[in-house]
Write a protein that holds these residues in place. Structure first.
Motif, PDB file in Angstrom:
ATOM      1  N   GLU A  89      31.508  33.933  20.450  1.00  0.00           N
ATOM      2  CA  GLU A  89      30.907  34.154  21.776  1.00  0.00           C
ATOM      3  C   GLU A  89      31.936  34.398  22.871  1.00  0.00           C
ATOM      4  O   GLU A  89      31.574  34.714  24.008  1.00  0.00           O
ATOM      5  CB  GLU A  89      29.981  32.997  22.166  1.00  0.00           C
ATOM      6  N   ASP A  90      33.222  34.260  22.545  1.00  0.00           N
ATOM      7  CA  ASP A  90      34.280  34.606  23.496  1.00  0.00           C
ATOM      8  C   ASP A  90      34.581  36.106  23.480  1.00  0.00           C
ATOM      9  O   ASP A  90      35.363  36.590  24.301  1.00  0.00           O
ATOM     10  CB  ASP A  90      35.566  33.852  23.166  1.00  0.00           C
ATOM     11  N   THR A  91      33.964  36.837  22.558  1.00  0.00           N
ATOM     12  CA  THR A  91      34.188  38.275  22.470  1.00  0.00           C
ATOM     13  C   THR A  91      33.717  38.980  23.732  1.00  0.00           C
ATOM     14  O   THR A  91      32.577  38.813  24.168  1.00  0.00           O
ATOM     15  CB  THR A  91      33.441  38.850  21.249  1.00  0.00           C
ATOM     16  N   ALA A  92      34.623  39.745  24.338  1.00  0.00           N
ATOM     17  CA  ALA A  92      34.315  40.437  25.592  1.00  0.00           C
ATOM     18  C   ALA A  92      35.539  41.239  26.026  1.00  0.00           C
ATOM     19  O   ALA A  92      36.618  41.108  25.439  1.00  0.00           O
ATOM     20  CB  ALA A  92      33.955  39.432  26.690  1.00  0.00           C
ATOM     21  N   VAL A  93      35.352  42.035  27.061  1.00  0.00           N
ATOM     22  CA  VAL A  93      36.494  42.631  27.759  1.00  0.00           C
ATOM     23  C   VAL A  93      36.898  41.648  28.852  1.00  0.00           C
ATOM     24  O   VAL A  93      36.053  41.197  29.625  1.00  0.00           O
ATOM     25  CB  VAL A  93      36.131  43.995  28.373  1.00  0.00           C
ATOM     26  N   TYR A  94      38.165  41.313  28.863  1.00  0.00           N
ATOM     27  CA  TYR A  94      38.689  40.342  29.821  1.00  0.00           C
ATOM     28  C   TYR A  94      39.422  41.075  30.944  1.00  0.00           C
ATOM     29  O   TYR A  94      40.262  41.943  30.683  1.00  0.00           O
ATOM     30  CB  TYR A  94      39.636  39.367  29.119  1.00  0.00           C
ATOM     31  N   TYR A  95      39.102  40.677  32.182  1.00  0.00           N
ATOM     32  CA  TYR A  95      39.687  41.297  33.358  1.00  0.00           C
ATOM     33  C   TYR A  95      40.429  40.256  34.180  1.00  0.00           C
ATOM     34  O   TYR A  95      39.883  39.179  34.442  1.00  0.00           O
ATOM     35  CB  TYR A  95      38.596  41.900  34.244  1.00  0.00           C
ATOM     36  N   CYS A  96      41.637  40.583  34.619  1.00  0.00           N
ATOM     37  CA  CYS A  96      42.295  39.733  35.597  1.00  0.00           C
ATOM     38  C   CYS A  96      41.980  40.259  36.987  1.00  0.00           C
ATOM     39  O   CYS A  96      41.687  41.452  37.164  1.00  0.00           O
ATOM     40  CB  CYS A  96      43.800  39.642  35.358  1.00  0.00           C
ATOM     41  N   ALA A  97      42.028  39.364  37.948  1.00  0.00           N
ATOM     42  CA  ALA A  97      41.651  39.708  39.309  1.00  0.00           C
ATOM     43  C   ALA A  97      42.481  38.892  40.288  1.00  0.00           C
ATOM     44  O   ALA A  97      42.991  37.828  39.952  1.00  0.00           O
ATOM     45  CB  ALA A  97      40.164  39.444  39.522  1.00  0.00           C
ATOM     46  N   ALA A  98      42.583  39.397  41.505  1.00  0.00           N
ATOM     47  CA  ALA A  98      43.305  38.699  42.567  1.00  0.00           C
ATOM     48  C   ALA A  98      42.514  38.821  43.854  1.00  0.00           C
ATOM     49  O   ALA A  98      41.925  39.863  44.142  1.00  0.00           O
ATOM     50  CB  ALA A  98      44.701  39.280  42.742  1.00  0.00           C
ATOM     51  N   GLY A  99      42.511  37.742  44.620  1.00  0.00           N
ATOM     52  CA  GLY A  99      41.803  37.780  45.885  1.00  0.00           C
ATOM     53  C   GLY A  99      41.954  36.488  46.632  1.00  0.00           C
ATOM     54  O   GLY A  99      42.771  35.626  46.266  1.00  0.00           O
ATOM     55  N   VAL A 100      41.187  36.366  47.687  1.00  0.00           N
ATOM     56  CA  VAL A 100      41.180  35.148  48.485  1.00  0.00           C
ATOM     57  C   VAL A 100      39.742  34.646  48.566  1.00  0.00           C
ATOM     58  O   VAL A 100      39.102  34.716  49.626  1.00  0.00           O
ATOM     59  CB  VAL A 100      41.771  35.400  49.891  1.00  0.00           C
ATOM     60  N   PRO A 101      39.216  34.175  47.453  1.00  0.00           N
ATOM     61  CA  PRO A 101      37.824  33.722  47.454  1.00  0.00           C
ATOM     62  C   PRO A 101      37.671  32.380  48.159  1.00  0.00           C
ATOM     63  O   PRO A 101      38.631  31.638  48.333  1.00  0.00           O
ATOM     64  CB  PRO A 101      37.508  33.593  45.965  1.00  0.00           C
ATOM     65  N   THR A 102      36.459  32.071  48.549  1.00  0.00           N
ATOM     66  CA  THR A 102      36.150  30.755  49.101  1.00  0.00           C
ATOM     67  C   THR A 102      35.821  29.815  47.941  1.00  0.00           C
ATOM     68  O   THR A 102      35.774  30.226  46.779  1.00  0.00           O
ATOM     69  CB  THR A 102      34.943  30.833  50.039  1.00  0.00           C
ATOM     70  N   MET A 103      35.563  28.556  48.260  1.00  0.00           N
ATOM     71  CA  MET A 103      35.184  27.599  47.234  1.00  0.00           C
ATOM     72  C   MET A 103      33.900  28.044  46.527  1.00  0.00           C
ATOM     73  O   MET A 103      33.684  27.751  45.359  1.00  0.00           O
ATOM     74  CB  MET A 103      34.974  26.221  47.849  1.00  0.00           C
ATOM     75  N   LEU A 104      33.048  28.739  47.253  1.00  0.00           N
ATOM     76  CA  LEU A 104      31.790  29.193  46.664  1.00  0.00           C
ATOM     77  C   LEU A 104      31.967  30.456  45.842  1.00  0.00           C
ATOM     78  O   LEU A 104      31.262  30.664  44.847  1.00  0.00           O
ATOM     79  CB  LEU A 104      30.753  29.435  47.765  1.00  0.00           C
ATOM     80  N   THR A 105      32.883  31.311  46.240  1.00  0.00           N
ATOM     81  CA  THR A 105      33.003  32.612  45.587  1.00  0.00           C
ATOM     82  C   THR A 105      34.108  32.677  44.548  1.00  0.00           C
ATOM     83  O   THR A 105      34.290  33.718  43.922  1.00  0.00           O
ATOM     84  CB  THR A 105      33.218  33.729  46.617  1.00  0.00           C
ATOM     85  N   VAL A 106      34.820  31.585  44.334  1.00  0.00           N
ATOM     86  CA  VAL A 106      35.915  31.622  43.369  1.00  0.00           C
ATOM     87  C   VAL A 106      35.397  31.941  41.965  1.00  0.00           C
ATOM     88  O   VAL A 106      36.134  32.489  41.149  1.00  0.00           O
ATOM     89  CB  VAL A 106      36.706  30.298  43.387  1.00  0.00           C
ATOM     90  N   ILE A 107      34.146  31.620  41.684  1.00  0.00           N
ATOM     91  CA  ILE A 107      33.580  31.893  40.369  1.00  0.00           C
ATOM     92  C   ILE A 107      32.807  33.204  40.333  1.00  0.00           C
ATOM     93  O   ILE A 107      32.183  33.544  39.327  1.00  0.00           O
ATOM     94  CB  ILE A 107      32.656  30.746  39.904  1.00  0.00           C
ATOM     95  N   ARG A 108      32.844  33.947  41.414  1.00  0.00           N
ATOM     96  CA  ARG A 108      32.087  35.198  41.510  1.00  0.00           C
ATOM     97  C   ARG A 108      33.034  36.380  41.602  1.00  0.00           C
ATOM     98  O   ARG A 108      34.033  36.330  42.314  1.00  0.00           O
ATOM     99  CB  ARG A 108      31.163  35.174  42.730  1.00  0.00           C
ATOM    100  N   SER A 109      32.676  37.445  40.942  1.00  0.00           N
ATOM    101  CA  SER A 109      33.541  38.623  40.971  1.00  0.00           C
ATOM    102  C   SER A 109      33.674  39.186  42.377  1.00  0.00           C
ATOM    103  O   SER A 109      34.688  39.804  42.712  1.00  0.00           O
ATOM    104  CB  SER A 109      32.992  39.687  40.015  1.00  0.00           C
TER     105      SER A 109
END
Length: 125
Positions: A89-109
């Protein structure tokens, strides 16, 4: 120009390990949060891990906690995702990302500004 270049994906058997890398360039990331997301066919992009570039604080969802480790090498401007005890179930395309998310958006793309090109991880049963 900001670039995130991900690498390290591949095919592995269940229970195996892989290490993903993401090399960042084009700006200073010291105040940024780096994240990993994954997307399986037909599914939404899913949060996998986050790390503070400044102090190395990490955050994981329960689905990977204890199996995945997110780290950074500030000298190389590179982050790493060590993935152990991999499951199909870990099978997927993995993407790295960079940004300045808030505590609420850190888990959101939507909390991230810059994205790598994605690397395929396939875990066979």
């Amino acid at each position: 120009q900001v670039q995130l270049v991900g690498s390290g994906g591949g095919l592995v058997q269940a229970g195996g390990s892989l290490r993903l890398s993401c090399a960042a360039s084009g700006r200073t990331f010291s105040s940024y949060i780096m994240g990993w997301f994954r997307q399986a066919p037909g599914k939404e992009r899913e949060f996998v891990a986050a790390i503070s570039w400044r102090d190395g604080t990490t955050y994981y969802p329960d689905s990977v906690k204890g199996r995945f480790t997110f780290s950074r090498d500030t000298a190389k401007n590179t982050v790493y995702l060590q993935m152990n005890s991999l499951k199909p179930e870990d099978t997927a395309v993995y993407y790295c990302a960079a940004g300045v998310p808030t505590m609420l958006t850190v888990i959101r793309s939507t909390g991230y500004t810059y994205w790598g090109q994605g690397t395929q991880v396939t875990v066979s049963s």
